[in-house]
Design a protein around this motif. Structure first.
Motif, PDB file in Angstrom:
ATOM      1  N   ILE A   1       6.405  25.188  29.184  1.00 49.65           N
ATOM      2  CA  ILE A   1       5.731  26.933  28.300  1.00 49.65           C
ATOM      3  C   ILE A   1       6.124  27.583  28.101  1.00 49.65           C
ATOM      4  CG2 ILE A   1       7.583  26.754  30.746  1.00 49.65           C
ATOM      5  CD1 ILE A   1       5.766  28.794  31.677  1.00 49.65           C
ATOM      6  N   LEU A   2       5.811  28.446  26.941  1.00 44.20           N
ATOM      7  CA  LEU A   2       6.966  29.252  25.806  1.00 44.20           C
ATOM      8  C   LEU A   2       6.078  31.133  26.298  1.00 44.20           C
ATOM      9  CD1 LEU A   2       4.418  29.762  23.044  1.00 44.20           C
ATOM     10  CD2 LEU A   2       4.846  27.005  23.284  1.00 44.20           C
ATOM     11  N   ILE A   3       6.416  31.715  25.577  1.00 40.81           N
ATOM     12  CA  ILE A   3       5.682  33.332  25.467  1.00 40.81           C
ATOM     13  C   ILE A   3       6.092  33.362  23.460  1.00 40.81           C
ATOM     14  CG2 ILE A   3       6.957  35.597  25.650  1.00 40.81           C
ATOM     15  CD1 ILE A   3       6.148  34.049  28.110  1.00 40.81           C
ATOM     16  N   ALA A   4       4.379  33.325  23.245  1.00 43.52           N
ATOM     17  CA  ALA A   4       4.604  33.804  21.769  1.00 43.52           C
ATOM     18  C   ALA A   4       3.631  35.101  21.854  1.00 43.52           C
ATOM     19  CB  ALA A   4       3.409  32.368  21.679  1.00 43.52           C
ATOM     20  N   GLY A   5       3.973  35.900  20.619  1.00 41.57           N
ATOM     21  CA  GLY A   5       2.921  37.724  20.846  1.00 41.57           C
ATOM     22  C   GLY A   5       3.267  38.046  22.338  1.00 41.57           C
ATOM     23  N   GLY A   6       4.185  38.418  23.170  1.00 42.11           N
ATOM     24  CA  GLY A   6       4.018  38.529  24.390  1.00 42.11           C
ATOM     25  C   GLY A   6       3.318  37.735  24.890  1.00 42.11           C
ATOM     26  N   ARG A   7       3.297  36.366  25.711  1.00 43.04           N
ATOM     27  CA  ARG A   7       1.966  36.060  26.339  1.00 43.04           C
ATOM     28  C   ARG A   7       3.086  34.713  26.580  1.00 43.04           C
ATOM     29  NH1 ARG A   7      -3.986  36.535  24.521  1.00 43.04           N
ATOM     30  NH2 ARG A   7      -3.677  34.693  23.157  1.00 43.04           N
ATOM     31  N   GLU A   8       2.535  33.941  28.074  1.00 42.60           N
ATOM     32  CA  GLU A   8       2.770  33.303  28.189  1.00 42.60           C
ATOM     33  C   GLU A   8       2.121  32.277  27.827  1.00 42.60           C
ATOM     34  OE1 GLU A   8       4.832  31.890  32.752  1.00 42.60           O
ATOM     35  OE2 GLU A   8       2.457  32.261  33.086  1.00 42.60           O
ATOM     36  N   GLN A   9       2.154  30.831  27.277  1.00 47.17           N
ATOM     37  CA  GLN A   9       1.405  29.656  27.195  1.00 47.17           C
ATOM     38  C   GLN A   9       1.471  28.960  27.800  1.00 47.17           C
ATOM     39  OE1 GLN A   9       0.675  29.589  22.687  1.00 47.17           O
ATOM     40  NE2 GLN A   9       0.577  31.719  22.689  1.00 47.17           N
ATOM     41  N   PHE A  10       0.656  27.948  28.005  1.00 40.68           N
ATOM     42  CA  PHE A  10       0.968  26.520  28.493  1.00 40.68           C
ATOM     43  C   PHE A  10       0.951  25.326  27.064  1.00 40.68           C
ATOM     44  CE2 PHE A  10       0.610  28.715  32.393  1.00 40.68           C
ATOM     45  CZ  PHE A  10       2.032  28.360  32.675  1.00 40.68           C
ATOM     46  N   VAL A  11       1.407  24.768  26.933  1.00 38.47           N
ATOM     47  CA  VAL A  11       1.242  23.627  25.336  1.00 38.47           C
ATOM     48  C   VAL A  11       1.599  22.237  25.898  1.00 38.47           C
ATOM     49  CG1 VAL A  11       1.979  22.936  23.605  1.00 38.47           C
ATOM     50  CG2 VAL A  11       2.353  25.167  24.095  1.00 38.47           C
ATOM     51  N   ASN A  12       0.640  21.737  25.545  1.00 35.72           N
ATOM     52  CA  ASN A  12       0.568  20.070  25.708  1.00 35.72           C
ATOM     53  C   ASN A  12       0.422  19.846  24.606  1.00 35.72           C
ATOM     54  OD1 ASN A  12      -0.248  17.898  26.777  1.00 35.72           O
ATOM     55  ND2 ASN A  12      -2.068  18.230  27.906  1.00 35.72           N
ATOM     56  N   LEU A  13       1.507  18.416  24.110  1.00 34.30           N
ATOM     57  CA  LEU A  13       1.407  17.603  23.451  1.00 34.30           C
ATOM     58  C   LEU A  13       1.278  16.551  23.476  1.00 34.30           C
ATOM     59  CD1 LEU A  13       4.528  18.924  21.068  1.00 34.30           C
ATOM     60  CD2 LEU A  13       1.695  19.677  20.891  1.00 34.30           C
ATOM     61  N   LYS A  14       0.113  15.764  22.709  1.00 35.68           N
ATOM     62  CA  LYS A  14       0.225  14.185  22.978  1.00 35.68           C
ATOM     63  C   LYS A  14       0.802  13.236  21.533  1.00 35.68           C
ATOM     64  CE  LYS A  14      -2.912  14.288  26.610  1.00 35.68           C
ATOM     65  NZ  LYS A  14      -4.385  14.497  27.416  1.00 35.68           N
ATOM     66  N   PHE A  15       0.803  12.578  21.842  1.00 32.95           N
ATOM     67  CA  PHE A  15       1.675  11.651  20.701  1.00 32.95           C
ATOM     68  C   PHE A  15       2.092  10.376  21.125  1.00 32.95           C
ATOM     69  CE2 PHE A  15       5.459  13.997  21.838  1.00 32.95           C
ATOM     70  CZ  PHE A  15       6.652  12.831  22.462  1.00 32.95           C
ATOM     71  N   PRO A  16       1.846   9.031  20.498  1.00 32.42           N
ATOM     72  CA  PRO A  16       2.411   7.697  20.242  1.00 32.42           C
ATOM     73  C   PRO A  16       3.229   8.325  21.313  1.00 32.42           C
ATOM     74  CG  PRO A  16       1.173   8.392  18.134  1.00 32.42           C
ATOM     75  CD  PRO A  16       1.657   9.621  18.757  1.00 32.42           C
ATOM     76  N   ALA A  17       3.329   6.506  21.884  1.00 35.76           N
ATOM     77  CA  ALA A  17       4.572   6.622  22.848  1.00 35.76           C
ATOM     78  C   ALA A  17       5.850   6.316  21.285  1.00 35.76           C
ATOM     79  CB  ALA A  17       4.609   6.173  23.762  1.00 35.76           C
ATOM     80  N   SER A  18       5.355   5.202  20.883  1.00 35.34           N
ATOM     81  CA  SER A  18       6.361   4.414  19.673  1.00 35.34           C
ATOM     82  C   SER A  18       6.384   5.476  18.660  1.00 35.34           C
ATOM     83  CB  SER A  18       6.344   3.047  19.378  1.00 35.34           C
ATOM     84  OG  SER A  18       7.050   2.515  18.067  1.00 35.34           O
ATOM     85  N   PRO A  19       7.720   5.634  17.718  1.00 34.42           N
ATOM     86  CA  PRO A  19       7.790   6.756  16.627  1.00 34.42           C
ATOM     87  C   PRO A  19       7.038   5.992  15.059  1.00 34.42           C
ATOM     88  CG  PRO A  19      10.196   6.231  17.373  1.00 34.42           C
ATOM     89  CD  PRO A  19       8.613   5.687  18.615  1.00 34.42           C
ATOM     90  N   THR A  20       7.653   4.534  15.151  1.00 36.86           N
ATOM     91  CA  THR A  20       6.534   3.720  14.304  1.00 36.86           C
ATOM     92  C   THR A  20       4.840   3.299  15.006  1.00 36.86           C
ATOM     93  OG1 THR A  20       7.451   2.034  15.192  1.00 36.86           O
ATOM     94  CG2 THR A  20       9.168   2.453  14.035  1.00 36.86           C
ATOM     95  N   ALA A  21       4.313   3.400  15.575  1.00 38.96           N
ATOM     96  CA  ALA A  21       3.102   3.695  16.342  1.00 38.96           C
ATOM     97  C   ALA A  21       2.322   4.032  15.475  1.00 38.96           C
ATOM     98  CB  ALA A  21       3.081   3.488  17.638  1.00 38.96           C
ATOM     99  N   GLU A  22       1.428   3.952  15.023  1.00 39.73           N
ATOM    100  CA  GLU A  22       0.140   4.922  14.433  1.00 39.73           C
ATOM    101  C   GLU A  22      -0.650   5.739  14.860  1.00 39.73           C
ATOM    102  OE1 GLU A  22      -2.291   3.077  11.439  1.00 39.73           O
ATOM    103  OE2 GLU A  22      -1.131   1.413  10.279  1.00 39.73           O
ATOM    104  N   GLY A  23      -1.172   6.944  14.970  1.00 40.49           N
ATOM    105  CA  GLY A  23      -1.641   7.081  16.115  1.00 40.49           C
ATOM    106  C   GLY A  23      -1.755   9.038  15.407  1.00 40.49           C
ATOM    107  N   SER A  24      -2.384   9.843  16.499  1.00 37.38           N
ATOM    108  CA  SER A  24      -2.343  11.575  15.550  1.00 37.38           C
ATOM    109  C   SER A  24      -1.437  12.079  17.209  1.00 37.38           C
ATOM    110  CB  SER A  24      -3.798  12.135  15.409  1.00 37.38           C
ATOM    111  OG  SER A  24      -4.351  11.632  14.733  1.00 37.38           O
TER     112      SER A  24
END
Length: 68
Positions: free
Chosen positions: A36-59
């Motif tokens: 959760i964050l405030i940006a531009g005076g508005r509350e936002q929910f952000v979902n980030l998905k990424f590979p479980a391993s830093p060395t794994a390929e993925g987006s």
């Protein structure tokens, strides 16, 4: 986002926002973090998905929902 250093992206994300992690789900393949964050005076929910391993390929997939 493809071809992005996951750790560098997360560091930049926190440097540029005041995001607070509110939940995390992980499995053997990926991590999904909710913020959760405030940006531009508005509350936002952000979902980030990424590979479980830093060395794994993925987006990194980022999505956001803002409150009016």
């Amino acid at each position: 986002m493809t071809d992005v250093d996951h750790e560098l992206f997360l560091k930049s994300f926190f440097t540029r926002t005041d995001a607070e992690k509110i939940d995390e789900e992980r499995d053997a393949v990926q991590i999904s973090r909710f913020y959760i964050l405030i940006a531009g005076g508005r509350e936002q929910f952000v979902n980030l998905k990424f590979p479980a391993s830093p060395t794994a390929e993925g987006s990194i997939v980022a999505s956001s929902i803002a409150d009016d």
